[in-house]
Motif scaffolding. Sequence first.
Motif, PDB file in Angstrom:
ATOM      1  N   SER A   1       0.817  -1.207   0.000  1.00  0.00           N
ATOM      2  CA  SER A   1       0.000   0.000   0.000  1.00  0.00           C
ATOM      3  C   SER A   1       0.856   1.266   0.000  1.00  0.00           C
ATOM      4  CB  SER A   1      -0.923   0.011   1.226  1.00  0.00           C
ATOM      5  OG  SER A   1      -1.540   1.272   1.389  1.00  0.00           O
ATOM      6  N   PRO A   2       0.561   2.240  -0.859  1.00  0.00           N
ATOM      7  CA  PRO A   2       1.277   3.527  -0.825  1.00  0.00           C
ATOM      8  C   PRO A   2       1.081   4.262   0.497  1.00  0.00           C
ATOM      9  CG  PRO A   2       0.076   3.270  -2.894  1.00  0.00           C
ATOM     10  CD  PRO A   2      -0.384   2.171  -1.984  1.00  0.00           C
ATOM     11  N   VAL A   3      -0.103   4.116   1.106  1.00  0.00           N
ATOM     12  CA  VAL A   3      -0.352   4.769   2.390  1.00  0.00           C
ATOM     13  C   VAL A   3       0.554   4.176   3.468  1.00  0.00           C
ATOM     14  CG1 VAL A   3      -2.075   5.205   4.170  1.00  0.00           C
ATOM     15  CG2 VAL A   3      -2.730   5.287   1.755  1.00  0.00           C
ATOM     16  N   ALA A   4       0.643   2.836   3.493  1.00  0.00           N
ATOM     17  CA  ALA A   4       1.535   2.186   4.460  1.00  0.00           C
ATOM     18  C   ALA A   4       2.982   2.557   4.197  1.00  0.00           C
ATOM     19  CB  ALA A   4       1.348   0.672   4.396  1.00  0.00           C
ATOM     20  N   LEU A   5       3.341   2.689   2.912  1.00  0.00           N
ATOM     21  CA  LEU A   5       4.695   3.084   2.548  1.00  0.00           C
ATOM     22  C   LEU A   5       5.026   4.455   3.126  1.00  0.00           C
ATOM     23  CD1 LEU A   5       7.263   2.584   0.762  1.00  0.00           C
ATOM     24  CD2 LEU A   5       6.040   3.789  -1.059  1.00  0.00           C
ATOM     25  N   ALA A   6       4.094   5.400   2.984  1.00  0.00           N
ATOM     26  CA  ALA A   6       4.322   6.742   3.516  1.00  0.00           C
ATOM     27  C   ALA A   6       4.406   6.724   5.042  1.00  0.00           C
ATOM     28  CB  ALA A   6       3.204   7.678   3.046  1.00  0.00           C
ATOM     29  N   ASP A   7       3.531   5.940   5.682  1.00  0.00           N
ATOM     30  CA  ASP A   7       3.550   5.853   7.148  1.00  0.00           C
ATOM     31  C   ASP A   7       4.863   5.258   7.651  1.00  0.00           C
ATOM     32  OD1 ASP A   7       1.041   6.932   7.268  1.00  0.00           O
ATOM     33  OD2 ASP A   7       0.002   5.007   7.460  1.00  0.00           O
ATOM     34  N   ALA A   8       5.326   4.207   6.992  1.00  0.00           N
ATOM     35  CA  ALA A   8       6.581   3.572   7.415  1.00  0.00           C
ATOM     36  C   ALA A   8       7.767   4.508   7.212  1.00  0.00           C
ATOM     37  CB  ALA A   8       6.790   2.264   6.651  1.00  0.00           C
ATOM     38  N   HIS A   9       7.764   5.261   6.104  1.00  0.00           N
ATOM     39  CA  HIS A   9       8.826   6.232   5.874  1.00  0.00           C
ATOM     40  C   HIS A   9       8.804   7.305   6.956  1.00  0.00           C
ATOM     41  CE1 HIS A   9       9.404   5.294   1.315  1.00  0.00           C
ATOM     42  NE2 HIS A   9      10.133   4.529   2.097  1.00  0.00           N
ATOM     43  N   ALA A  10       7.598   7.762   7.306  1.00  0.00           N
ATOM     44  CA  ALA A  10       7.490   8.775   8.363  1.00  0.00           C
ATOM     45  C   ALA A  10       8.004   8.241   9.695  1.00  0.00           C
ATOM     46  CB  ALA A  10       6.035   9.231   8.492  1.00  0.00           C
ATOM     47  N   ASP A  11       7.886   6.932   9.903  1.00  0.00           N
ATOM     48  CA  ASP A  11       8.377   6.316  11.136  1.00  0.00           C
ATOM     49  C   ASP A  11       9.838   5.880  11.035  1.00  0.00           C
ATOM     50  OD1 ASP A  11       5.891   6.668  12.253  1.00  0.00           O
ATOM     51  OD2 ASP A  11       5.169   4.667  11.733  1.00  0.00           O
ATOM     52  N   GLN A  12      10.514   6.278   9.934  1.00  0.00           N
ATOM     53  CA  GLN A  12      11.944   6.005   9.743  1.00  0.00           C
ATOM     54  C   GLN A  12      12.250   4.504   9.696  1.00  0.00           C
ATOM     55  OE1 GLN A  12      13.918   8.128  12.913  1.00  0.00           O
ATOM     56  NE2 GLN A  12      13.501  10.127  12.015  1.00  0.00           N
ATOM     57  N   LEU A  13      11.423   3.783   8.947  1.00  0.00           N
ATOM     58  CA  LEU A  13      11.611   2.347   8.801  1.00  0.00           C
ATOM     59  C   LEU A  13      11.955   2.003   7.358  1.00  0.00           C
ATOM     60  CD1 LEU A  13       8.493   1.146  10.830  1.00  0.00           C
ATOM     61  CD2 LEU A  13      10.857   1.243  11.634  1.00  0.00           C
ATOM     62  N   ALA A  14      12.734   0.951   7.173  1.00  0.00           N
ATOM     63  CA  ALA A  14      12.997   0.440   5.833  1.00  0.00           C
ATOM     64  C   ALA A  14      11.748  -0.272   5.320  1.00  0.00           C
ATOM     65  CB  ALA A  14      14.185  -0.517   5.852  1.00  0.00           C
ATOM     66  N   VAL A  15      11.459  -0.109   4.039  1.00  0.00           N
ATOM     67  CA  VAL A  15      10.221  -0.643   3.470  1.00  0.00           C
ATOM     68  C   VAL A  15      10.525  -1.413   2.189  1.00  0.00           C
ATOM     69  CG1 VAL A  15       7.897  -0.107   2.664  1.00  0.00           C
ATOM     70  CG2 VAL A  15       8.983   1.356   4.366  1.00  0.00           C
ATOM     71  N   ILE A  16       9.924  -2.585   2.075  1.00  0.00           N
ATOM     72  CA  ILE A  16       9.926  -3.339   0.823  1.00  0.00           C
ATOM     73  C   ILE A  16       8.495  -3.314   0.297  1.00  0.00           C
ATOM     74  CG2 ILE A  16      10.312  -5.567  -0.276  1.00  0.00           C
ATOM     75  CD1 ILE A  16      12.853  -4.223   0.647  1.00  0.00           C
ATOM     76  N   THR A  17       8.302  -2.716  -0.867  1.00  0.00           N
ATOM     77  CA  THR A  17       6.956  -2.589  -1.427  1.00  0.00           C
ATOM     78  C   THR A  17       6.630  -3.820  -2.263  1.00  0.00           C
ATOM     79  OG1 THR A  17       7.271  -0.196  -1.537  1.00  0.00           O
ATOM     80  CG2 THR A  17       5.439  -1.122  -2.788  1.00  0.00           C
ATOM     81  N   GLY A  18       5.509  -4.466  -1.933  1.00  0.00           N
ATOM     82  CA  GLY A  18       5.112  -5.636  -2.708  1.00  0.00           C
ATOM     83  C   GLY A  18       4.217  -6.558  -1.910  1.00  0.00           C
ATOM     84  N   ASP A  19       3.758  -7.603  -2.583  1.00  0.00           N
ATOM     85  CA  ASP A  19       2.865  -8.594  -1.997  1.00  0.00           C
ATOM     86  C   ASP A  19       3.681  -9.607  -1.198  1.00  0.00           C
ATOM     87  OD1 ASP A  19       0.957 -10.429  -1.341  1.00  0.00           O
ATOM     88  OD2 ASP A  19       0.283 -10.809  -3.391  1.00  0.00           O
ATOM     89  N   ALA A  20       3.400  -9.704   0.102  1.00  0.00           N
ATOM     90  CA  ALA A  20       4.190 -10.574   0.980  1.00  0.00           C
ATOM     91  C   ALA A  20       3.914 -12.051   0.759  1.00  0.00           C
ATOM     92  CB  ALA A  20       3.926 -10.216   2.440  1.00  0.00           C
ATOM     93  N   THR A  21       2.958 -12.403  -0.082  1.00  0.00           N
ATOM     94  CA  THR A  21       2.734 -13.813  -0.386  1.00  0.00           C
ATOM     95  C   THR A  21       3.672 -14.305  -1.494  1.00  0.00           C
ATOM     96  OG1 THR A  21       0.988 -13.287  -1.992  1.00  0.00           O
ATOM     97  CG2 THR A  21       0.317 -13.627   0.294  1.00  0.00           C
ATOM     98  N   ARG A  22       4.472 -13.416  -2.066  1.00  0.00           N
ATOM     99  CA  ARG A  22       5.407 -13.777  -3.126  1.00  0.00           C
ATOM    100  C   ARG A  22       6.803 -13.977  -2.541  1.00  0.00           C
ATOM    101  NH1 ARG A  22       3.309 -13.058  -8.146  1.00  0.00           N
ATOM    102  NH2 ARG A  22       1.344 -11.894  -8.278  1.00  0.00           N
ATOM    103  N   ARG A  23       7.446 -15.041  -2.931  1.00  0.00           N
ATOM    104  CA  ARG A  23       8.759 -15.391  -2.391  1.00  0.00           C
ATOM    105  C   ARG A  23       9.791 -14.299  -2.676  1.00  0.00           C
ATOM    106  NH1 ARG A  23       9.741 -20.824  -1.173  1.00  0.00           N
ATOM    107  NH2 ARG A  23      11.937 -20.505  -1.710  1.00  0.00           N
ATOM    108  N   GLY A  24       9.738 -13.739  -3.885  1.00  0.00           N
ATOM    109  CA  GLY A  24      10.722 -12.731  -4.252  1.00  0.00           C
ATOM    110  C   GLY A  24      10.679 -11.512  -3.348  1.00  0.00           C
ATOM    111  N   VAL A  25       9.466 -11.091  -2.984  1.00  0.00           N
ATOM    112  CA  VAL A  25       9.311  -9.926  -2.105  1.00  0.00           C
ATOM    113  C   VAL A  25       9.883 -10.225  -0.724  1.00  0.00           C
ATOM    114  CG1 VAL A  25       7.637  -8.404  -0.985  1.00  0.00           C
ATOM    115  CG2 VAL A  25       7.319  -9.076  -3.376  1.00  0.00           C
ATOM    116  N   LEU A  26       9.569 -11.418  -0.193  1.00  0.00           N
ATOM    117  CA  LEU A  26      10.076 -11.784   1.130  1.00  0.00           C
ATOM    118  C   LEU A  26      11.583 -11.988   1.115  1.00  0.00           C
ATOM    119  CD1 LEU A  26       7.288 -14.258   2.320  1.00  0.00           C
ATOM    120  CD2 LEU A  26       7.614 -11.868   2.950  1.00  0.00           C
TER     121      LEU A  26
END
Length: 338
Positions: free
Chosen positions: A145-170
Motif C-alpha cells: 500500500s502507498p499509504v503504508a509506505l508513507a507511514d513507514a517512511h514517516a516512522d523512519q523504517l525500511a520498506v519493501i513494497t510488494g505482496d508478501a505472499t510472493r517469495r521474491g518480495v520476502l
Amino acid sequence: MLAALAILVGTVMLVYFDREGYRDSGDATADHPFGTVSLVDAIYYTTVTLSTTGYGDISPVSDPARLVNAFIITPARIAFLVLLIGTTLEVLAQRGRELFRIARWRKQMGHHVVVIGYGTKGRSAVETLVNNGLDREHVVVVDPSPVALADAHADQLAVITGDATRRGVLQRAGVADADQVIITTGRDDSNVLAALTVRQLNPDAWIVAAVSEQENAPLMRQSGADSVITSSDAVGRLLGLSTLSPTLGTVMEDLLTYGEGLEVAERELLVNEVGMPPQSLPDQVIAVVRDEKVYRYFDPVVTLLARGDRLVVVRPAKELPWAPRPGTHNEDFAADED
C-alpha cells in the motif's frame, strides 16, 4: 498535478477569450492578416508558453493581450514550472530516502524483525518493539500500500513494497535471515499464505501472526506460525469484561496499553531467586517459562523456581520490561551460573 492542470486550463481559456488580440502567423491571409486563433491554437500557445518553449508563431499583438501575458501568463508560467520541478524533486527525494534507508538496513541485515502489513496492528507492534529497546534500523516493513509506505517512511523504517505472499518480495526483505516475523495483513487467507512462505524460507524464525476469526487460528498454526493472536475475539472479550465489570475492563485495558499504569513483562530469573516460590518475589509473577513451556504460577511443576526459568510478571510500566526490579540490576542471572 491538479494545480498544474488548473493553471493550464485557466490559461487556455484566458487566451481563447482574448483571441482577437493574438496573431497566428501560420494562418495569416489577405482577409485575416493576423490569422485566426482557434481553441486548438490557444491550447498550443499555452503549452509552449508555460513550458518556456515559445516558438513565436502565435504572439500577442494588442496592448490588452500583452498586459495579460505580462501580469497573468508570466506568473502562471513561473507557478507551473515551480509545481512541476517541485513535484519531481519531491518524488526523487522520497525515492532517494527509501533507497538510502534500505541500503543502510541491508548493511545490518540479519537478526532483524520483518513486519508484514503496516496497518494499525502492524504499526502498534513496531512501536511496542521500539519502546522496548529495539532499534528501528532492525525493522523492515513489507506492504504493497502507498499509504503504508508513507507511514513507514514517516516512522523512519525500511520498506519493501510488494505482496508478501510472493517469495521474491520476502527474499528482498531478508526473511531468510530474520529472527522474528510479524504477519498482520488485513486478510486471514493472505496471512496464512504469507506464513507458509516465510516458514519455507526460514524454518527457524519465530512467527507471530494475527487472524480476524478464531476458526482460522488452527490453520494459521499449521501454516507455521508459532504464536497466533485472534484480534476479533480479544476485542470481544474485552468488551464483555467491560460490560460485566467496568473495573475489570479498565484493568485489562491498562495491561494492554503501553507506557501507562501496569505492564505485562518477561524477565530472567536472578541467582538469589532460585529455589523461591513464585509468589514470594517482589514482582507479581503470573507465569513461569521452563523448558520452552509456560506454566501458571500456581502449577505444581513450578512450586519452586529453578535455574533457567523465565518469569512473566506484572509490574509498573515505568520499569524496563526485560530488566530486574530496581536495586537488583547488578545481580547475576540464574541462567549465567554454571
